[in-house]
Structure formats: C-alpha cells, structure tokens
Enzyme design. Sequence first.
Site, PDB file in Angstrom:
ATOM      1  N   ASN A  13       1.112  -1.144  -0.143  1.00 29.28           N
ATOM      2  CA  ASN A  13       0.126   0.150  -0.044  1.00 29.28           C
ATOM      3  C   ASN A  13       0.842   1.727   0.019  1.00 29.28           C
ATOM      4  O   ASN A  13       1.503   1.093   0.557  1.00 29.28           O
ATOM      5  CB  ASN A  13      -1.290  -0.180   1.490  1.00 29.28           C
ATOM      6  CG  ASN A  13      -0.695   0.680   2.592  1.00 29.28           C
ATOM      7  OD1 ASN A  13      -0.013   2.071   2.637  1.00 29.28           O
ATOM      8  ND2 ASN A  13      -0.020  -0.343   3.593  1.00 29.28           N
ATOM      9  N   GLY A  61       0.002   7.174   2.174  1.00 27.83           N
ATOM     10  CA  GLY A  61      -0.430   8.763   2.105  1.00 27.83           C
ATOM     11  C   GLY A  61      -0.432   9.079   3.405  1.00 27.83           C
ATOM     12  O   GLY A  61      -0.916  10.397   3.142  1.00 27.83           O
ATOM     13  N   ASN A  84      -2.681   6.764  17.030  1.00 28.38           N
ATOM     14  CA  ASN A  84      -1.756   6.081  15.883  1.00 28.38           C
ATOM     15  C   ASN A  84      -1.314   7.889  15.553  1.00 28.38           C
ATOM     16  O   ASN A  84      -2.130   8.520  14.501  1.00 28.38           O
ATOM     17  CB  ASN A  84      -2.016   5.882  15.004  1.00 28.38           C
ATOM     18  CG  ASN A  84      -0.384   5.370  14.056  1.00 28.38           C
ATOM     19  OD1 ASN A  84      -0.337   5.737  12.942  1.00 28.38           O
ATOM     20  ND2 ASN A  84       0.493   4.194  14.280  1.00 28.38           N
ATOM     21  N   CYS A 112       7.739   7.078   9.398  1.00 29.46           N
ATOM     22  CA  CYS A 112       7.690   8.715   8.509  1.00 29.46           C
ATOM     23  C   CYS A 112       8.680   9.596   7.818  1.00 29.46           C
ATOM     24  O   CYS A 112       9.830   9.039   8.912  1.00 29.46           O
ATOM     25  CB  CYS A 112       7.172   9.530   9.023  1.00 29.46           C
ATOM     26  SG  CYS A 112       5.469   8.991   9.894  1.00 29.46           S
ATOM     27  N   LYS A 171       5.641   2.733  17.361  1.00 28.78           N
ATOM     28  CA  LYS A 171       5.351   1.888  16.711  1.00 28.78           C
ATOM     29  C   LYS A 171       6.825   1.491  15.815  1.00 28.78           C
ATOM     30  O   LYS A 171       7.412   2.286  15.494  1.00 28.78           O
ATOM     31  CB  LYS A 171       4.397   1.784  15.723  1.00 28.78           C
ATOM     32  CG  LYS A 171       4.214   1.148  14.749  1.00 28.78           C
ATOM     33  CD  LYS A 171       2.601   0.682  14.285  1.00 28.78           C
ATOM     34  CE  LYS A 171       2.750   0.097  12.890  1.00 28.78           C
ATOM     35  NZ  LYS A 171       1.575   0.414  12.539  1.00 28.78           N
ATOM     36  N   ILE A 190       5.711  -5.610  13.803  1.00 30.69           N
ATOM     37  CA  ILE A 190       6.103  -3.934  13.028  1.00 30.69           C
ATOM     38  C   ILE A 190       5.430  -3.635  12.204  1.00 30.69           C
ATOM     39  O   ILE A 190       4.065  -3.714  11.585  1.00 30.69           O
ATOM     40  CB  ILE A 190       6.740  -5.036  12.453  1.00 30.69           C
ATOM     41  CG1 ILE A 190       6.263  -6.402  11.046  1.00 30.69           C
ATOM     42  CG2 ILE A 190       8.089  -5.712  12.430  1.00 30.69           C
ATOM     43  CD1 ILE A 190       7.028  -6.916  10.005  1.00 30.69           C
ATOM     44  N   THR A 204      -4.526  -6.163   7.919  1.00 31.07           N
ATOM     45  CA  THR A 204      -4.848  -6.086   6.793  1.00 31.07           C
ATOM     46  C   THR A 204      -6.346  -7.833   7.004  1.00 31.07           C
ATOM     47  O   THR A 204      -7.144  -7.445   5.863  1.00 31.07           O
ATOM     48  CB  THR A 204      -3.654  -6.825   5.490  1.00 31.07           C
ATOM     49  OG1 THR A 204      -2.354  -6.305   5.844  1.00 31.07           O
ATOM     50  CG2 THR A 204      -3.838  -7.374   4.378  1.00 31.07           C
TER      51      THR A 204
END
Lengths: 320, 464
Positions: free
Chosen positions: A75, A78, A105, A138, A177, A203, A284
């Site tokens: 994915n 963004g 988050n 990021c 994270k 992860i 997922t």
Amino acid sequence: MEERRLETTIGKLRLRSPLLTASGTAGSADELASFSNAAATAATLGAFVTKGVTLVPRQGNPEPRVIETRAGILNSIGLQNKGADRFLSEDLPKLRQYGVPVIVNISANTVEEYAALAGKLLTGDAGQISGLEINVSCPNIKEGGVSFGIDPRAIEKIVTGVKANVPRGRQVLIITKLTPNITDITVPAKAAIAAGTDALSMINTLRGVAIDIRAQKPYFANVAAGLSGPAVKPVGLCMVWDCFAKIPECRNRQVPIIGIGGISTWQDAIEYLLAGAAAVQVGTAWFVYPNVFVEMEQGVRKYLAAKNTTVVELTGKAHG
Amino acid sequence: MLPIQINNLLARDGWTLRDNEARCGSRCITFFSANRATAALAKSLRAIAEQDAGRFRHISVVITTNVEQMNRLRAGKLPRVFFTSIVELESPVTTVPRVTSFTAKIIANTPVGPTPPVHYRLVFDAPELGDILPPQFFMMDVLPVRTPLGSRAVRRADWHDGVDWSPQPLLKRPFGLCRVYRPNFPVDYLKRLALPPALAAVLHPPAATRFDLLYKVLPEGIGTPLLTKLRRGDKVHMVGPLGRTFDVRALRADGIEEVHIIGGGVGMAPLILLVEELRFHSFPVKVFLGMATLESLRYRDELAATFGEKSRDAYIYIDDLLAAGVAPADIFLACDREQPRQARRIPRENLFHGLVPEQYRRFLATRKSAGKTAAFTCGPNRMMEVMTEICREANILLKVLLEKRMGCGFGVCFSCVQKVRRVDGATDYVRVCKDGPIFDAKDIVWKNDDSKQPSVNCGCAARS
Ligand SMILES: Cc1cc2nc3c(=O)[nH]c(=O)nc-3n(C[C@H](O)[C@H](O)[C@H](O)COP(=O)(O)OP(=O)(O)OC[C@H]3O[C@@H](n4cnc5c(N)ncnc54)[C@H](O)[C@@H]3O)c2cc1C
Ligand SMILES: Cc1cc2nc3c(=O)[nH]c(=O)nc-3n(C[C@H](O)[C@H](O)[C@H](O)COP(=O)(O)O)c2cc1C
Ligand code: FES
C-alpha cells in the site's frame, strides 16, 4: 478465571483482550459501525488503534494506492486523514461509544511536529485518549526524507518530545511503533526505551516495489510501498522474538511488546504471544475477512482453556 | 392500520379505498394488518395470489407496526405480498442495510457471447444481501471457501501461464449486482405491476434471496479468470452490501419526469438493478446500451429463474430490461464493431453503429418532449467523461457509477480514491467504496494527471 484468561496489561493500561486493531486498517468508527457484527467485534477488542492522525489534514498519495501481492498487499496510501482537529471533534466521540480504550496513532515529518501533535491531542480530547502510538516510519523531511525509524537518535528525540507534551497528571500510554526496514530491530527499540517509551509495537509495513511489465514502469508514484498481510508474519514474529530475547526491559515485561504483522488466524496470534508479545494487532486480515476478530477471539479462548493458561503466562513462553 | 393516510396517498392517483380494499378500474389492493395470526394471514394471501395467477391485478399489502417487524416478515415465507409499516406511512424512512460477511452458494456460472467467452453470468443464493439497494455492491472471493487465508495452488491465465504455487488471491473483488430474484414473485413481475408512485414510495417487495452478476474476464487479471471455474454448489465467501444507496424517490421530489440510463459494456450490469428500482417506482425509463457486437450479448440460459422459462436463447441486458418492463421502443443499442441487426422488438431506428455516447447525443438533439430528465451512466472512464460533457450541455443531471481498485470495500484502507472538486473549488480524494460508488458527474475530476492507472485496471471496457 474463564473471563480473565484473555486479560493483559500494557504499561498501566489493563486490557480485557490481547486483540487490537492495527493502525490504518480499521478506519475511525463509522466503518466498524456499518457492520452487523460491530458490537460482537468491539467486544473482542482490547483497544482500538486509530488510523494515522497528522497535525494538519493530508490528501494522501495519487492512485493506485493498493496492489495485491502473493499473500499480501502493497500500500501507498500516504496517510490521508482529516487532521487532529477534525479527529477530535468528529471521530473520537464515535470511537468512545464502543467502551474500548482508544489509542491514537500519530505521524509527523519533524520532531517538533510529533510533540506538537501529541500536545494538541491530549489537551483537546477531554481525557478520552488512553494512549498514543508513535509511528516512526515517516520520512524525516529535515534529513532528506530518510525514515525516523532507522535513526535511533531521532527516535529518542521524538519519544522525549512527545512525553514532554503529555499534560501534567495525565495517564497516557506512550507506545513506539517500529519499522522493520532495518538490520537490527533492537537498536531503535533500545533508543525508544532509553527515552522512556511505555511499550513497543512492531512491525509496520516492509518496503516493497511492484512494476507494471506492460508499461515497464513502477506501479506506485512513490515507487516503494508498504508490504503487509500473511506474507510478513515470519518477519514480524522474528522481530518480536529478538526484542524479547535481547532486551532485558522487554524480557522482564517492564516495556511490553505489541506484536503486529500478518496475523490472520488465532494460531498466528498465539505464535506472537509465545514469541514475547503481550498483545497483538490485526490489520490486513480484517479487510479480507471482517469476522476475523470474532473468530480469532474464540480460537484464542479455546486454546487458553485447553492448555489451562492465560495470555499473561503465554507471553514469551517459547523462550523457555 | 392507517387507512386514512393510504386513502390520501391513493386519491392523488385516482385510486380509492373502501374499508380495507382499494380499487382502480379492475385493479384492487387489499391491506392486511401484520398483527393477524400469521397462519390465517398466509391463508388469505395464498387465496388472493392463486386467484390473481401472477397478473398483479390484485395486490396484497401487509402493514406492520414497525420497520423491524416488517423486515422480519419480508425475509419470511409469506405468499406473494408487498409490505409497509405504519411508521413509513407517516414519513418515508430509508434504512441502509448492515454489512455482513457470509457464504453464498453458486447456482450457475454461464458463459455469454461467442467462444472463447469474455463475459459470464454468475447466479448465486445469498439471503444476506436481501436488502441490497442499487447501486450498492459487494466483495467476493474468486475461489470457493477455504479456511481463512489458507493457501493452495492456483493456475494463472495468459502470461502468468504455468502453475503458481503461491497462495490464492488474498483480496476479495468488488462487483455490482445485475438482477435480484424474490421468492414467490414472477421474475418479470415489474412488467405487470404499474404501481401508483405514491404507493410505490412506501411499499417493499419481499427480501430477495437469489442474485446474479455479470462479470468480464480480464485477460491479464488474476481473479476474474479464476471466477470462471466456479461451479454449481460451490460456496463462496462475500462481504456486503457495500456503498451508498441511491433513493430514487428523491428524483420524484426533484420533479424528474424521465430517466435515461447509459451503460457501456459490463458497466450496464449494475444499471439493470437501478432500472428495476426505477420501474418499481413507475418512472419512464429509456436505456442506451453500448456493446462491441450484438452477438456478444447472446447466451443460452438454462435457468428458469432468469426469465421464467426453462431454457432459452437470451440476450443479456436486453432480455433483462424487457423483464423489468422496459418497452422495446425505450431500448437503444449501439454497437461499435458492426451495424446491429434486429434484436427482439427493438425498433430499427434505435439501432446504431458507433459509440453509445454518440447515439445518446443524437437522441437528445432530436427528442421532442424535454421534461426534466436525470441520467445515470456506468462504463469505461473515457465514456463517462464524454457523457458528463453531453449532459452538461443538455442541462441534464448526470450521476456516475465509478469503479476503482479496492482493498477492503468498506472504507478503512483509503485505496479506492477518486479526485473530486469540492464546492469551494479545491480538490479532495473521496473513497469510491464508502462515499460512492455513485457520484454527481459534475464533481468528478476526470483528468487525473498524477494518476498512473495500470493498464490492466479496466473491468468494464466496451471493447470485449
Ligand atoms: C463498485 C464496483 C463494481 C464493479 N462491478 C463489476 C461488475 O458488475 N462486473 C464486472 O465485470 N466488473 C465489475 N467491477 C470491476 C471488477 O471488480 C474487476 O474487473 C475485478 O476486480 C478484476 O479482478 P482481477 O483479479 O481479474 O484483476 P487483477 O488486475 O488481477 O486484480 C488485481 C487487483 O486489482 C483490482 N482491480 C483490477 N481491476 C479493477 C477494476 N476495474 N475495478 C476495481 N478493482 C479492480 C482487483 O479487485 C484486485 O484487487 C466492479 C468494480 C467496482 C469497484
Ligand atoms: C492500508 C494500510 C494503512 C496503514 N496505515 C498505517 C498508519 O496510518 N500508521 C501506522 O503506524 N501503520 C499503518 N499501517 C501498518 C499497519 O498498522 C500494520 O503495522 C501492518 O499492516 C502490518 O500488519 P498486518 O499484516 O496485520 O496488516 C497501515 C497498513 C495498511 C495495510
Ligand atoms: S476499498 Fe478500502 S477504503 Fe475503499
């Protein structure tokens, strides 16, 4: 006993179940609410981890944003989100309706922005937020876009900055994270611990590329995207194992680990617990199989009963 | 029971209500209260249905006290009957069905058009989709039920040729529904129904249990070639209904007098369901269908379910539209690879050699009556873009049904985004699955220069 087998604690936060949503894969309340099994799903959750929130709204990346791979997806979303202000006014009240602790988050592009975002969320939330999960995957725009997550000094600064902005007297769980795109996961883990993180989660997605052989060009505008799903499970499991085995604070449960990556069945969840996770996040798999939490909870519950054990006892048990 | 409201509703359309019966010429509506013992109710309803023999001259309506009771009865086994609730008689309600994940049973998977077939009609039983409303869609696995996310070998098509020992496709695929079949209702009941609009606005047929979808096999796709292997009796995992519903009653409120439907290739499929809904509400509908050739619509239908006959040579879309009660004169057919020959009783002047937007443009230029019109389109992006232009010039409100690559289908992953123009002129990405799949054409930013859609990404090209 029966009821309490599933209980676990992360820092000072007591969770009724070790199953958590994974950031960016569970929406922000409306989506769960549209399901007929919403209440049943919410009842299996130890906490709800929100999608990544940023200080200001973000449009996200151009299409395409998702490509299916073998046993996984790539994915490149963004971080499309409506920003901290609208998160607080629109999403947070809806999330609270499930009576599940909310962990937000957070993502940013500078150290200062992480701290400012944490401050903004924790002063405007009327005490509704139970924890912050710092997404350090990021790009650091001041350092030419390399990920904060591979730079232990940057991680220390972020965690310190975020903690400094927690209002005095406020009990908030700070989770860091980690990104798996690094040789030794214990390096960033130790940095986060040194800066005083309450817990680690791992992860995030693995870097991956897909190429359109017809157009002879990469599929994604940003070329590299993030791999998740069943394909990444052994990688996540290994990183949880390494941190538990090599970091004393993890081993003695002072800094618990939340396991993430490819968890799709109750067996996967148990493996992560055995490797050292005190709780797990499911991402997922929920896309593909919206009943996954309900079935996973039943499976874990049966396993615990059959082995006459608890989540707490199971954590790290495979290390002997 | 609230006969007074009903009487008011019907009076506007020249129907009257005496006691609990309404008559209009030779037509008659009988109302029952759901509070009557179900066995006695079923008996009366059966008697009426038998007497009527599927002609829909005699309509039975069961009135319930609340929507929940109504939905329970709608999913039950009552003989041919419509439903409404007192709440609804007072003010219209719109209930968006809840999403569930469930297992559907495959009934048939029939190739359509010349061999090798490119299109298939997949019929399946799934009561869980019973309340689906157009243009909602659902997500489905392309292989039969498995243990969640287990693996097995799959053979891939075309240049993926050779056995691939990787796990089966992880993600579900999004599809729209083409037709729905309701227990105890003749498959072509809409042909004979013609409800007064005010009454249609508050009535509900029983929940559907059987559905079909038309899918196109993408030559370079992984999932759609696997779909062709599904057989009768296979069980397939699905999630739905998904996406927003479109309340056609809003068209009435907007003063719309005529509705145009323009479908390109497999994009026509979800529009058929919309046509059924429009016909139920007695809207005049004109349908424009764009295909490569007439032959690509032909197939052998083996199911009594589809058209009410045991087996026959059928045309997808055309026979579906006729079954929904669209008059042959209101069906227009454009073929871009040939001059179409006679098909059913479609008038010659409705057959066109070329692309469907062009046929529609010519139709608009020569049409005489121009009542307030709304149009709906679905097809290749380029076609929808041209349609947007045509409708803007003709001052017709156009709605588009969009398709995007989807991860989840229910709004959590933000992968199915479409760029739209906001009221303030800025652009935004919205989710096709949650905020769509239906949009106002005027809001869509078609030229998405930064978009790099992969070449395999078109499920509904008119070229077939
Ligand atoms: C709301 C909606 C309704 C649809 N209704 C129909 C229908 O009624 N009939 C029909 O034939 N097709 C329909 N499609 C398109 C259909 O989903 C795709 O053709 C199909 O997913 C292709 O799968 P594949 O595995 O063969 O392709 P691959 O290219 O191998 O698929 C890889 C991934 O891309 C996705 N993908 C590829 N093409 C498309 C596309 N055009 N749209 C969305 N996702 C795509 C797949 O779902 C999959 O996740 C619809 C799409 C949407 C979004
Ligand atoms: C569509 C998508 C969006 C995601 N968004 C975020 C995000 O905003 N913040 C974050 O920390 N992780 C994000 N992730 C990573 C997941 O939270 C998770 O770490 C990863 O997907 C591995 O777990 P899984 O295999 O169970 O999906 C995202 C993953 C996906 C697939
Ligand atoms: S497909 Fe996941 S948000 Fe639309």
